[in-house]
Design a protein around this motif. Structure first.
Motif: not given
Length: 441
Positions: A242-244, A410-411, A428-431
């Protein structure tokens, strides 16, 4: 038992259709035991039976390596115990390691699971770096490190790897006004995945009817992520997806391709995706060596020879396995010797020649088996040389114990939603929600 993920499916596809030179589609293995050897891993007719716990079709038997080893060691009998799918194999392996019971003399581990095994089960496995004849220099540095603990124990010896290229249809590129020569194609996107998406935008302007640039948003995202030096975990083992900033940037780039209609709205290794291959609905795909076997299996006859392979924008890896030796095995020393032999450069070359599993031993790359490798789908293209060059530049990427969960989230639960009308931010939020819920389990 862990739910089936796309990453696990990829591992199955890798093991089941890793076929370069021969282009064979491997058959399904039984979930039970072979008839060869004794069922208890003891002695059979005065011979020591070494049991092999494997998943998919790893190719040792098909390449004749067991027969060769048994001739060199008349007192040894090798028995394969194969589970067809890694998502069934691995949870059982973890259970056996945790209870320290029911283990084979040799157990395979898929690359997506190796970090978890290294971090949580190393005490149950032998340090194979101490086995006679095993030399660290025989393996790519990053492959060796993947199975090595922080205190220097190497609990698995590498078999195959999946160096990344971009496979593309020469005929479709020509019709879209793009170059078809692999060197020229590679230069279009060299060094930058953004350039590859830009080529997709060019392709779309003159795309042959009914085709899009790439096969799937998930495949594109996985390839981009696979080329990063840091992905989901940092070198200390901390979850950083999440932070990368690289992960979010890669997600957004794949989302852009999805929004612009540059990828098929499909999930890889599903029936609908297979149909896009059969009907030649896309012009390019992220492509480790074993993908050529999958393309051959799913393509129509008219696609043979129309593919080629160009260097990916950045080198990355997709796939691979290891062999480990549990300390509780009945024949530990014999198993160690067998694993050392099966994974030695000469045997990796033989495995590649028959099964197409790309070697993790760089010494093999200069051998004729790799230098002269061809594939029916790509005609006279020197695919062995292309993938060998890619293998040399793969970054040493930290792999964490839940890499598969994060990647699938993510996929399958993220980027694919963009093809269904969700915004990149919503996807993104759902992932993230799905991943974090699974990480807490």
């Amino acid at each position: 038992m862990r739910a089936r993920t796309r990453t696990a499916t990829r591992a199955v596809a890798l093991a089941a259709v890793a076929t370069l030179g021969a282009g064979l589609l491997a058959g399904c293995a039984d979930d039970g035991k072979n008839s060869s050897g004794s069922s208890d891993g003891g002695s059979s007719n005065g011979k020591t039976t070494i049991t092999m716990g494997l998943f998919g079709t790893m190719g040792f038997k098909e390449a004749g390596l067991y027969t060769e080893y048994e001739k060199l060691h008349p007192n040894i009998k090798i028995q394969e115990n194969v589970t067809e799918r890694n998502e069934n194999y691995y949870p059982a392996l973890v259970n056996h390691l945790t209870t320290n019971s029911g283990l084979m003399d040799v157990q395979a581990v898929e690359v997506g699971n190796i970090a978890e095994v290294v971090n949580t089960q190393a005490a149950k496995l032998e340090d194979l770096s101490k086995v006679s004849g095993v030399n660290k220099s025989d393996w790519l540095d990053w492959k060796w490190q993947q199975a090595t603990t922080q205190d220097g124990q190497t609990i698995g010896l590498g078999t195959d790897i999946g160096p990344m290229g971009i496979c593309y249809r020469k005929d479709l590129f020509q019709k879209a006004g793009l170059p078809s020569d692999r060197e020229a194609v590679g230069k279009l996107w060299a060094g930058d995945w953004n350039k590859l998406v830009g080529v997709g935008e060019q392709y779309k302007k003159k795309a042959p009817n009914g085709t899009v640039f790439m096969d799937s948003p998930g495949g594109l995202l996985s390839a981009i992520l696979g080329s990063e030096k840091t992905k989901f975990y940092d070198s200390s083992g901390k979850v950083v997806y999440k932070t990368n900033p690289a992960v979010r940037a890669d997600f957004n780039l794949a989302a852009k391709a999805a929004q612009e209609g540059l990828v098929q709205p499909q999930t890889q290794f599903q029936p609908a995706w297979d149909q896009t291959i059969a009907n030649s609905k896309f012009a390019a795909i992220s492509c480790p060596p074993w993908m050529l076997g999958y393309l051959k299996a799913k393509s129509g006859k008219d696609a043979v020879g129309k593919w080629d392979v160009a260097a990916a924008p950045k080198a990355g890896n997709w796939g691979g396995s290891f062999l480990t030796v549990p300390k509780s095995g009945k024949h530990v020393k014999e198993a160690e010797q067998l694993v050392a032999w099966l994974t030695a450069p000469k045997q990796q070359a033989k495995l590649f020649a028959v099964q197409g599993s790309f070697p993790s031993a760089p010494a093999v790359y200069d051998m004729p088996a790799v230098q002269n490798a061809k594939n029916a789908m790509t005609g006279d293209s020197p695919i062995g040389q292309i993938f060998a060059e890619a293998a040399k530049s793969i970054p040493l990427q930290p792999i964490g114990p839940k890499d598969q969960i994060i990647g699938a989230g993510l996929g399958d639960n993220g980027i694919v939603l963009v093809t269904k009308g969700k915004s990149p931010e919503e996807a993104w939020k759902t992932a993230v929600k799905t991943i974090d819920n699974n990480l807490e389990k």
